[in-house]
Scaffold this motif. Sequence first.
Motif, PDB file in Angstrom:
ATOM      1  N   ALA A  70     -34.095   6.726 -27.344  1.00  0.00           N
ATOM      2  CA  ALA A  70     -33.731   8.019 -27.172  1.00  0.00           C
ATOM      3  C   ALA A  70     -32.263   7.587 -27.254  1.00  0.00           C
ATOM      4  O   ALA A  70     -31.282   8.431 -27.951  1.00  0.00           O
ATOM      5  N   ARG A  71     -31.653   7.031 -26.363  1.00  0.00           N
ATOM      6  CA  ARG A  71     -30.307   6.600 -26.124  1.00  0.00           C
ATOM      7  C   ARG A  71     -29.711   6.154 -27.520  1.00  0.00           C
ATOM      8  O   ARG A  71     -28.512   6.384 -27.918  1.00  0.00           O
ATOM      9  N   THR A  72     -30.429   5.078 -28.036  1.00  0.00           N
ATOM     10  CA  THR A  72     -30.083   4.496 -29.249  1.00  0.00           C
ATOM     11  C   THR A  72     -29.733   5.516 -30.490  1.00  0.00           C
ATOM     12  O   THR A  72     -28.997   5.376 -31.363  1.00  0.00           O
ATOM     13  N   LEU A  73     -30.619   6.377 -30.476  1.00  0.00           N
ATOM     14  CA  LEU A  73     -30.832   7.445 -31.534  1.00  0.00           C
ATOM     15  C   LEU A  73     -29.552   8.718 -31.215  1.00  0.00           C
ATOM     16  O   LEU A  73     -29.695   9.770 -31.884  1.00  0.00           O
ATOM     17  N   GLY A  74     -29.033   8.578 -29.913  1.00  0.00           N
ATOM     18  CA  GLY A  74     -28.014   9.736 -29.605  1.00  0.00           C
ATOM     19  C   GLY A  74     -28.745  10.813 -29.310  1.00  0.00           C
ATOM     20  O   GLY A  74     -28.192  11.939 -29.464  1.00  0.00           O
ATOM     21  N   VAL A  75     -30.003  10.915 -28.707  1.00  0.00           N
ATOM     22  CA  VAL A  75     -30.524  12.209 -27.999  1.00  0.00           C
ATOM     23  C   VAL A  75     -29.944  12.723 -27.025  1.00  0.00           C
ATOM     24  O   VAL A  75     -29.809  13.988 -27.043  1.00  0.00           O
ATOM     25  N   ARG A  76     -29.360  11.977 -26.218  1.00  0.00           N
ATOM     26  CA  ARG A  76     -28.592  12.701 -24.970  1.00  0.00           C
ATOM     27  C   ARG A  76     -27.712  13.634 -25.197  1.00  0.00           C
ATOM     28  O   ARG A  76     -28.073  14.819 -24.464  1.00  0.00           O
ATOM     29  N   ALA A  77     -27.047  13.655 -26.364  1.00  0.00           N
ATOM     30  CA  ALA A  77     -26.092  14.699 -26.837  1.00  0.00           C
ATOM     31  C   ALA A  77     -26.882  15.965 -27.081  1.00  0.00           C
ATOM     32  O   ALA A  77     -26.003  17.164 -27.084  1.00  0.00           O
ATOM     33  N   HIS A  78     -27.989  16.163 -27.360  1.00  0.00           N
ATOM     34  CA  HIS A  78     -28.705  17.262 -27.748  1.00  0.00           C
ATOM     35  C   HIS A  78     -29.449  17.738 -26.777  1.00  0.00           C
ATOM     36  O   HIS A  78     -30.204  18.795 -26.833  1.00  0.00           O
ATOM     37  N   LEU A  79     -29.521  17.182 -25.546  1.00  0.00           N
ATOM     38  CA  LEU A  79     -30.629  17.674 -24.571  1.00  0.00           C
ATOM     39  C   LEU A  79     -30.273  19.126 -24.126  1.00  0.00           C
ATOM     40  O   LEU A  79     -29.058  19.419 -23.997  1.00  0.00           O
ATOM     41  N   ARG A  80     -31.191  19.941 -23.766  1.00  0.00           N
ATOM     42  CA  ARG A  80     -31.001  21.480 -23.453  1.00  0.00           C
ATOM     43  C   ARG A  80     -31.229  21.389 -21.818  1.00  0.00           C
ATOM     44  O   ARG A  80     -32.664  21.539 -21.594  1.00  0.00           O
ATOM     45  N   LEU A  81     -30.430  21.222 -20.951  1.00  0.00           N
ATOM     46  CA  LEU A  81     -30.805  21.256 -19.430  1.00  0.00           C
ATOM     47  C   LEU A  81     -30.253  22.656 -18.937  1.00  0.00           C
ATOM     48  O   LEU A  81     -29.220  22.936 -19.415  1.00  0.00           O
ATOM     49  N   GLY A  82     -30.751  22.850 -17.716  1.00  0.00           N
ATOM     50  CA  GLY A  82     -30.343  23.868 -16.910  1.00  0.00           C
ATOM     51  C   GLY A  82     -29.131  23.268 -16.226  1.00  0.00           C
ATOM     52  O   GLY A  82     -28.911  22.035 -15.888  1.00  0.00           O
ATOM     53  N   LYS A  83     -28.467  24.036 -15.404  1.00  0.00           N
ATOM     54  CA  LYS A  83     -26.877  23.828 -14.938  1.00  0.00           C
ATOM     55  C   LYS A  83     -27.390  22.675 -13.839  1.00  0.00           C
ATOM     56  O   LYS A  83     -26.562  21.706 -13.516  1.00  0.00           O
ATOM     57  N   GLN A  84     -28.255  22.912 -12.730  1.00  0.00           N
ATOM     58  CA  GLN A  84     -28.586  22.152 -11.772  1.00  0.00           C
ATOM     59  C   GLN A  84     -28.850  20.621 -12.327  1.00  0.00           C
ATOM     60  O   GLN A  84     -28.439  19.531 -11.924  1.00  0.00           O
ATOM     61  N   ALA A  85     -29.753  20.659 -13.143  1.00  0.00           N
ATOM     62  CA  ALA A  85     -30.222  19.086 -13.536  1.00  0.00           C
ATOM     63  C   ALA A  85     -29.089  18.632 -14.563  1.00  0.00           C
ATOM     64  O   ALA A  85     -29.018  17.578 -14.250  1.00  0.00           O
ATOM     65  N   ARG A  86     -28.179  19.416 -15.275  1.00  0.00           N
ATOM     66  CA  ARG A  86     -26.901  18.950 -15.709  1.00  0.00           C
ATOM     67  C   ARG A  86     -26.094  17.980 -14.543  1.00  0.00           C
ATOM     68  O   ARG A  86     -25.741  17.117 -14.589  1.00  0.00           O
ATOM     69  N   ASP A  87     -26.047  18.873 -13.551  1.00  0.00           N
ATOM     70  CA  ASP A  87     -25.166  18.745 -12.517  1.00  0.00           C
ATOM     71  C   ASP A  87     -25.582  17.185 -11.697  1.00  0.00           C
ATOM     72  O   ASP A  87     -24.890  16.515 -11.126  1.00  0.00           O
ATOM     73  N   ASP A  88     -27.026  17.119 -11.810  1.00  0.00           N
ATOM     74  CA  ASP A  88     -27.720  16.071 -11.086  1.00  0.00           C
ATOM     75  C   ASP A  88     -27.707  14.969 -12.058  1.00  0.00           C
ATOM     76  O   ASP A  88     -28.499  13.967 -11.573  1.00  0.00           O
ATOM     77  N   GLY A  89     -27.260  14.852 -13.242  1.00  0.00           N
ATOM     78  CA  GLY A  89     -27.124  13.724 -14.061  1.00  0.00           C
ATOM     79  C   GLY A  89     -28.387  13.447 -14.766  1.00  0.00           C
ATOM     80  O   GLY A  89     -28.617  12.411 -15.097  1.00  0.00           O
ATOM     81  N   ALA A  90     -29.318  14.733 -15.273  1.00  0.00           N
ATOM     82  CA  ALA A  90     -30.542  14.314 -15.601  1.00  0.00           C
ATOM     83  C   ALA A  90     -30.388  13.963 -17.160  1.00  0.00           C
ATOM     84  O   ALA A  90     -31.223  13.274 -17.728  1.00  0.00           O
ATOM     85  N   TYR A  91     -28.995  13.891 -17.879  1.00  0.00           N
ATOM     86  CA  TYR A  91     -28.737  13.233 -19.182  1.00  0.00           C
ATOM     87  C   TYR A  91     -29.094  11.751 -18.876  1.00  0.00           C
ATOM     88  O   TYR A  91     -29.441  11.142 -20.113  1.00  0.00           O
ATOM     89  N   GLU A  92     -28.995  10.914 -18.032  1.00  0.00           N
ATOM     90  CA  GLU A  92     -29.297   9.689 -17.662  1.00  0.00           C
ATOM     91  C   GLU A  92     -30.747   9.265 -17.208  1.00  0.00           C
ATOM     92  O   GLU A  92     -31.220   7.904 -16.984  1.00  0.00           O
ATOM     93  N   SER A  93     -31.605  10.379 -16.973  1.00  0.00           N
ATOM     94  CA  SER A  93     -32.862  10.299 -16.478  1.00  0.00           C
ATOM     95  C   SER A  93     -33.832   9.479 -17.387  1.00  0.00           C
ATOM     96  O   SER A  93     -34.047  10.132 -18.438  1.00  0.00           O
ATOM     97  N   ASP A  94     -34.434   8.374 -17.221  1.00  0.00           N
ATOM     98  CA  ASP A  94     -35.343   7.819 -17.938  1.00  0.00           C
ATOM     99  C   ASP A  94     -36.549   8.615 -18.233  1.00  0.00           C
ATOM    100  O   ASP A  94     -37.078   8.616 -18.986  1.00  0.00           O
ATOM    101  N   ASN A  95     -36.998   9.419 -17.219  1.00  0.00           N
ATOM    102  CA  ASN A  95     -38.267  10.090 -17.273  1.00  0.00           C
ATOM    103  C   ASN A  95     -37.977  11.372 -18.189  1.00  0.00           C
ATOM    104  O   ASN A  95     -38.829  11.541 -19.166  1.00  0.00           O
ATOM    105  N   ILE A  96     -36.870  11.997 -18.426  1.00  0.00           N
ATOM    106  CA  ILE A  96     -36.463  13.053 -19.117  1.00  0.00           C
ATOM    107  C   ILE A  96     -36.382  12.454 -20.580  1.00  0.00           C
ATOM    108  O   ILE A  96     -36.821  13.070 -21.563  1.00  0.00           O
ATOM    109  N   LEU A  97     -35.381  11.470 -20.715  1.00  0.00           N
ATOM    110  CA  LEU A  97     -35.247  10.948 -22.135  1.00  0.00           C
ATOM    111  C   LEU A  97     -36.461  10.372 -22.749  1.00  0.00           C
ATOM    112  O   LEU A  97     -36.798  10.543 -23.967  1.00  0.00           O
ATOM    113  N   GLY A  98     -37.296   9.590 -21.869  1.00  0.00           N
ATOM    114  CA  GLY A  98     -38.440   9.450 -22.435  1.00  0.00           C
ATOM    115  C   GLY A  98     -39.510  10.108 -22.875  1.00  0.00           C
ATOM    116  O   GLY A  98     -39.974  10.269 -23.917  1.00  0.00           O
TER     117      GLY A  98
END
Length: 207
Positions: A70-98
């Motif tokens: 997902a990181r290789t394909l640039g998926v992180r930039a398109h994630l749709r996360l709630g504010k708390q998840a964004r603040d907690d750094g969910a963009y880097e979560s292997d669980n979420i990206l996987g």
Amino acid sequence: MPADLAPYERALTHGSQAAANYERLEFLGDRVLGLVMAEWLWELFPKEAEGQLSKRLNALVTGAVCADVARTLGVRAHLRLGKQARDDGAYESDNILGDVMEALIGAWYREAGLDAARTFVRRAWASRVHSTDKAPQHPKSALQEWAAAAGRRPPEYSIVDRSGPHHAPRFTVQVRIGTFADATATGTNKQEAETAAAKALLAKVTP
């Protein structure tokens, strides 16, 4: 361009953002990925036994590998996360990206069919499938085999700590071989932490 963007938007949507999130598509994509990968490995390694193929499969469909794709394909930039998840750094979560990676596979399968999903997976995973000639040994299996060969007790795993928010947890796991040796490691889920702990203990007990 897909005929309908809605499934892909849903595949990119975390539960912190909307009830219509990636979970159902992730369930489907996980099975599609497993089937496509199993078929591919069966073709690529015609002389390998089932056990060796299983080792390859298990190593290639982990959450960490899916997240790396997902990181290789640039998926992180398109994630749709709630504010708390964004603040907690969910963009880097292997669980979420996987999970999102598998959901995107599920969405593509639903729209374009198995052949298209197969083509996508083979392109996205190509460098990983061809990276080694020898089937990888999972650290937990390798540790169990070492303990049996050395006449030691089987490894025992226990969770010693769980921290972080619900959408981005951190698990700390200890593995012990009786009173002979132990090691501790952390991961984004229980399986990942157990694998890391097994790898750490193997490094201690093997030359």
